[in-house]
Design a protein around this motif. Structure first.
Motif, PDB file in Angstrom:
ATOM      1  N   VAL A 141      56.597  -9.537  45.774  1.00  0.00           N
ATOM      2  CA  VAL A 141      56.899  -8.458  46.055  1.00  0.00           C
ATOM      3  C   VAL A 141      56.988  -7.344  47.453  1.00  0.00           C
ATOM      4  CG1 VAL A 141      58.606  -9.218  43.741  1.00  0.00           C
ATOM      5  CG2 VAL A 141      56.752  -6.796  44.477  1.00  0.00           C
ATOM      6  N   GLU A 142      57.678  -6.718  47.728  1.00  0.00           N
ATOM      7  CA  GLU A 142      57.575  -5.390  49.032  1.00  0.00           C
ATOM      8  C   GLU A 142      58.061  -4.825  48.553  1.00  0.00           C
ATOM      9  OE1 GLU A 142      58.558  -7.485  52.767  1.00  0.00           O
ATOM     10  OE2 GLU A 142      58.632  -8.920  51.783  1.00  0.00           O
ATOM     11  N   MET A 143      58.474  -4.419  47.282  1.00  0.00           N
ATOM     12  CA  MET A 143      58.854  -3.475  46.679  1.00  0.00           C
ATOM     13  C   MET A 143      59.083  -2.970  44.850  1.00  0.00           C
ATOM     14  SD  MET A 143      61.992  -0.809  47.157  1.00  0.00           S
ATOM     15  CE  MET A 143      62.382  -0.295  48.922  1.00  0.00           C
ATOM     16  N   LEU A 144      58.782  -2.389  44.195  1.00  0.00           N
ATOM     17  CA  LEU A 144      59.259  -2.295  43.014  1.00  0.00           C
ATOM     18  C   LEU A 144      60.171  -1.091  42.257  1.00  0.00           C
ATOM     19  CD1 LEU A 144      55.514  -2.224  41.217  1.00  0.00           C
ATOM     20  CD2 LEU A 144      57.450  -3.710  41.102  1.00  0.00           C
ATOM     21  N   THR A 145      61.770  -1.777  42.190  1.00  0.00           N
ATOM     22  CA  THR A 145      62.260  -0.513  41.538  1.00  0.00           C
ATOM     23  C   THR A 145      62.576  -1.193  39.856  1.00  0.00           C
ATOM     24  OG1 THR A 145      64.185  -2.569  41.523  1.00  0.00           O
ATOM     25  CG2 THR A 145      63.897  -1.877  43.491  1.00  0.00           C
ATOM     26  N   GLY A 146      63.901  -0.096  39.271  1.00  0.00           N
ATOM     27  CA  GLY A 146      63.994  -0.443  37.875  1.00  0.00           C
ATOM     28  C   GLY A 146      63.613   0.555  36.874  1.00  0.00           C
ATOM     29  N   ALA A 147      63.549   0.287  35.463  1.00  0.00           N
ATOM     30  CA  ALA A 147      63.249   0.586  34.303  1.00  0.00           C
ATOM     31  C   ALA A 147      64.072   1.059  34.030  1.00  0.00           C
ATOM     32  CB  ALA A 147      61.651   1.940  34.286  1.00  0.00           C
ATOM     33  N   PHE A 148      64.354   1.247  32.754  1.00  0.00           N
ATOM     34  CA  PHE A 148      65.483   2.244  32.213  1.00  0.00           C
ATOM     35  C   PHE A 148      65.334   3.063  31.049  1.00  0.00           C
ATOM     36  CE2 PHE A 148      68.246   2.362  28.127  1.00  0.00           C
ATOM     37  CZ  PHE A 148      69.376   2.681  28.576  1.00  0.00           C
ATOM     38  N   LEU A 149      64.706   2.600  30.286  1.00  0.00           N
ATOM     39  CA  LEU A 149      63.717   4.028  29.105  1.00  0.00           C
ATOM     40  C   LEU A 149      62.224   4.533  29.999  1.00  0.00           C
ATOM     41  CD1 LEU A 149      62.850   0.720  26.206  1.00  0.00           C
ATOM     42  CD2 LEU A 149      65.073   2.872  26.495  1.00  0.00           C
ATOM     43  N   SER A 150      62.458   5.825  29.314  1.00  0.00           N
ATOM     44  CA  SER A 150      62.119   6.419  30.341  1.00  0.00           C
ATOM     45  C   SER A 150      60.045   6.679  30.349  1.00  0.00           C
ATOM     46  CB  SER A 150      61.769   8.301  29.716  1.00  0.00           C
ATOM     47  OG  SER A 150      63.113   8.920  29.716  1.00  0.00           O
ATOM     48  N   ASN A 151      59.808   5.521  28.980  1.00  0.00           N
ATOM     49  CA  ASN A 151      58.172   5.763  28.333  1.00  0.00           C
ATOM     50  C   ASN A 151      58.385   4.211  29.560  1.00  0.00           C
ATOM     51  OD1 ASN A 151      60.476   3.635  27.138  1.00  0.00           O
ATOM     52  ND2 ASN A 151      58.785   3.876  25.181  1.00  0.00           N
ATOM     53  N   THR A 152      58.591   3.349  30.058  1.00  0.00           N
ATOM     54  CA  THR A 152      58.269   1.944  30.365  1.00  0.00           C
ATOM     55  C   THR A 152      58.305   2.662  32.472  1.00  0.00           C
ATOM     56  OG1 THR A 152      60.389   1.313  30.776  1.00  0.00           O
ATOM     57  CG2 THR A 152      59.604   0.649  29.167  1.00  0.00           C
ATOM     58  N   GLY A 153      59.552   3.963  32.298  1.00  0.00           N
ATOM     59  CA  GLY A 153      59.695   4.269  33.463  1.00  0.00           C
ATOM     60  C   GLY A 153      58.112   5.319  34.097  1.00  0.00           C
ATOM     61  N   LEU A 154      57.676   5.804  32.895  1.00  0.00           N
ATOM     62  CA  LEU A 154      56.235   6.189  33.829  1.00  0.00           C
ATOM     63  C   LEU A 154      55.355   5.199  33.986  1.00  0.00           C
ATOM     64  CD1 LEU A 154      56.715   9.165  30.887  1.00  0.00           C
ATOM     65  CD2 LEU A 154      57.031   9.066  33.222  1.00  0.00           C
ATOM     66  N   ALA A 155      55.235   4.030  33.086  1.00  0.00           N
ATOM     67  CA  ALA A 155      54.365   3.140  33.128  1.00  0.00           C
ATOM     68  C   ALA A 155      54.587   3.257  34.416  1.00  0.00           C
ATOM     69  CB  ALA A 155      54.500   1.975  32.177  1.00  0.00           C
ATOM     70  N   LEU A 156      55.577   2.342  35.395  1.00  0.00           N
ATOM     71  CA  LEU A 156      56.437   1.966  36.469  1.00  0.00           C
ATOM     72  C   LEU A 156      55.549   2.924  37.994  1.00  0.00           C
ATOM     73  CD1 LEU A 156      59.335   0.012  37.226  1.00  0.00           C
ATOM     74  CD2 LEU A 156      56.772  -0.982  37.217  1.00  0.00           C
ATOM     75  N   ALA A 157      55.598   4.434  37.268  1.00  0.00           N
ATOM     76  CA  ALA A 157      55.183   5.385  38.497  1.00  0.00           C
ATOM     77  C   ALA A 157      53.868   5.516  38.005  1.00  0.00           C
ATOM     78  CB  ALA A 157      55.632   6.581  37.955  1.00  0.00           C
ATOM     79  N   ASP A 158      53.401   5.858  37.116  1.00  0.00           N
ATOM     80  CA  ASP A 158      51.579   5.476  37.097  1.00  0.00           C
ATOM     81  C   ASP A 158      51.261   4.454  37.912  1.00  0.00           C
ATOM     82  OD1 ASP A 158      48.593   6.784  36.183  1.00  0.00           O
ATOM     83  OD2 ASP A 158      48.652   5.105  34.849  1.00  0.00           O
TER      84      ASP A 158
ATOM     85  N   GLU B 231      62.493  -5.839  40.599  1.00  0.00           N
ATOM     86  CA  GLU B 231      62.768  -5.122  39.269  1.00  0.00           C
ATOM     87  C   GLU B 231      62.216  -6.182  37.876  1.00  0.00           C
ATOM     88  OE1 GLU B 231      66.060  -3.814  37.262  1.00  0.00           O
ATOM     89  OE2 GLU B 231      65.627  -6.010  37.426  1.00  0.00           O
ATOM     90  N   ILE B 232      62.340  -4.225  37.565  1.00  0.00           N
ATOM     91  CA  ILE B 232      61.554  -4.999  35.949  1.00  0.00           C
ATOM     92  C   ILE B 232      62.438  -3.831  34.857  1.00  0.00           C
ATOM     93  CG2 ILE B 232      60.154  -4.716  34.543  1.00  0.00           C
ATOM     94  CD1 ILE B 232      57.920  -4.429  36.997  1.00  0.00           C
ATOM     95  N   ASN B 233      63.215  -3.909  33.975  1.00  0.00           N
ATOM     96  CA  ASN B 233      63.856  -3.613  33.049  1.00  0.00           C
ATOM     97  C   ASN B 233      63.926  -4.541  31.301  1.00  0.00           C
ATOM     98  OD1 ASN B 233      66.132  -1.260  32.606  1.00  0.00           O
ATOM     99  ND2 ASN B 233      66.067  -1.971  34.923  1.00  0.00           N
ATOM    100  N   SER B 234      64.875  -3.685  30.451  1.00  0.00           N
ATOM    101  CA  SER B 234      64.834  -3.696  29.403  1.00  0.00           C
ATOM    102  C   SER B 234      66.170  -4.442  28.733  1.00  0.00           C
ATOM    103  CB  SER B 234      64.164  -2.149  27.916  1.00  0.00           C
ATOM    104  OG  SER B 234      63.368  -1.813  29.192  1.00  0.00           O
ATOM    105  N   TYR B 235      66.020  -5.736  29.628  1.00  0.00           N
ATOM    106  CA  TYR B 235      67.414  -6.419  29.570  1.00  0.00           C
ATOM    107  C   TYR B 235      67.888  -6.569  28.011  1.00  0.00           C
ATOM    108  CZ  TYR B 235      67.420  -6.878  34.397  1.00  0.00           C
ATOM    109  OH  TYR B 235      67.365  -6.546  35.526  1.00  0.00           O
ATOM    110  N   LYS B 236      66.858  -7.463  27.209  1.00  0.00           N
ATOM    111  CA  LYS B 236      66.533  -8.101  25.845  1.00  0.00           C
ATOM    112  C   LYS B 236      67.206  -6.117  24.950  1.00  0.00           C
ATOM    113  CE  LYS B 236      63.644 -10.903  25.677  1.00  0.00           C
ATOM    114  NZ  LYS B 236      62.930 -10.910  26.799  1.00  0.00           N
TER     115      LYS B 236
END
Length: 403
Positions: free
Chosen positions: A96-113, A33-38
């Protein structure tokens, strides 16, 4: 009050129980799980608590396919480059066997790519841009929350009822804000052809110059305002708008403002009468939501925010999908998630096969300053499964070129 495990067991946890097989008993099930916690703590601190509660519930039932879930989290600093580096580390080093997360749309698109390039399954919880599941959506990416088109489609009927001709718009100038603005303009123009957009203020994320923005909007003399700002930017905008009288005699339609993460910090500055999407947790009366609030408050001695619901429902979605697939193989997960159904604190949701978008809906209502605290009133839950809030099947097919 029904016990929480009975309420949520109807669909998702029943699937988990059926899938408890000894063959997978060895080791833990690592979910990355990856996110913009700070960068975005207002939303993501409650979100992390929601994930923690979900993991605890699932593991107490024996885990998924006989394996206990272990979350491996990383902070991306709100930076797409860091997001990709974290994803690579989680997949290659942490296994890890699955990726989850992202809050901001630009980081989400980076994960989707990243998911597309690596052919690796990714479940997005929060990023709202329509590019996650529609324009450019790919077979490896699924999303939980209703995106910008869906939320605009839920707000536009109320906006059109106002019969205001001259609209001004303010939004954070990055992927989410641009996507929300485009969807609102498109849908409002279709509902009210004579509408005019007389001013747009695109502000740097987290760095709004509220004084100049408010003055520019006031100078345009709009009849109504569409606001897409959130978090600290929203607080500054509301404070300056109140001080300068921007909102007097003007209707405001605002995405996300009804979420406790953003409404509560406004305190006695909370606006009256804005049309918003949000989460009125304090007055939702359904069995599944009552059970959810009771469990959350018992564990954390705090009330849930929308982030709490997203984190919780995302992990339950991941578990239900893995259980249905009987595996963490990417192709089997894709097959399992297409049409996957489970219960959430908002009721039953499913993941649409045609675009990988969940049918989680949103609450639409008005803000009210009640004794120095902002609340949502006169609200309705709008189900994301309603065809009014989704693009047509033909439009989805044309926009998704990566399946």
């Amino acid at each position: 009050m029904k016990p929480l495990h009975l309420v949520f067991g109807a669909i998702s946890l029943a699937a988990l129980t059926v899938s408890l097989v000894p063959a997978h008993a060895q080791g833990v099930l690592k979910i990355g799980e990856i996110n913009s916690y700070k960068a975005q703590p207002a939303f993501l601190e409650p979100y992390k608590k929601g994930m923690e509660l979900a993991v605890e519930e699932i593991n107490a039932k024996g885990g998924v396919n006989g394996r206990k879930i272990e979350l491996v989290t990383r902070d991306d600093n709100g930076n797409p480059g860091d997001t990709v580096r974290m994803a690579e580390e989680l997949v290659s080093r942490e296994k890890v066997e699955m990726l989850t997360g992202a809050f901001l749309s630009n980081t989400g698109l980076a994960l989707a790519d990243f998911a597309k390039q690596k052919k690796f399954f990714y479940l997005a919880g929060e990023p709202l841009t329509d590019k996650m599941t529609w324009q450019g959506g790919n077979r490896y990416t699924f999303r939980l929350r209703p995106g910008t088109y869906m939320q605009a489609a839920m707000l536009v009927p109320e906006a059109a009822k106002l019969k205001k001709k001259r609209w001004a718009i303010v939004y954070p100038n990055y992927e989410y804000g641009q996507s929300a603005t485009a969807a609102f303009k498109q849908l409002l123009k279709a509902a009210q052809p004579d509408v005019e957009f007389v001013a747009e203020q695109a502000t740097p994320l987290g760095k709004v110059d509220a004084g100049s923005v408010v003055q520019a909007l006031a100078d345009a003399k709009p009849d109504a305002i569409f606001n897409v700002l959130f978090a600290a930017d929203l607080s500054k905008f509301v404070r300056e708008g109140n001080t300068r009288g921007l909102f007097k005699g003007r209707e405001v339609v605002s995405v996300l403002t009804g979420e406790p993460e953003y409404l509560d910090p406004l305190k006695d500055e909370a606006p009256d009468g804005w049309i918003v999407t949000g989460y009125p947790w304090y007055s939702i009366k359904t069995p599944e939501h009552d059970a959810w609030v009771k469990a959350y408050q018992a564990k954390f001695k705090d009330y849930p925010r929308l982030g709490s619901v997203v984190g919780y429902s995302m992990i339950h979605s991941a578990a239900a999908g893995i259980a249905k697939a009987g595996s963490t193989d990417t192709e089997k997960l894709i097959t399992a998630f297409r049409g996957l159904e489970l219960m959430s604190p908002f009721g039953k949701i499913s993941y649409r096969a045609e675009d990988h978008q969940s049918t989680m809906g949103a609450y639409v209502g008005r803000t009210k300053n009640e004794g120095g605290k902002g609340v949502m009133v006169n609200y309705t839950y709008l189900d994301g499964a309603d065809a009014r809030f989704q693009p047509t099947a033909d439009a989805v097919k044309k926009s998704r070129s990566n399946d």
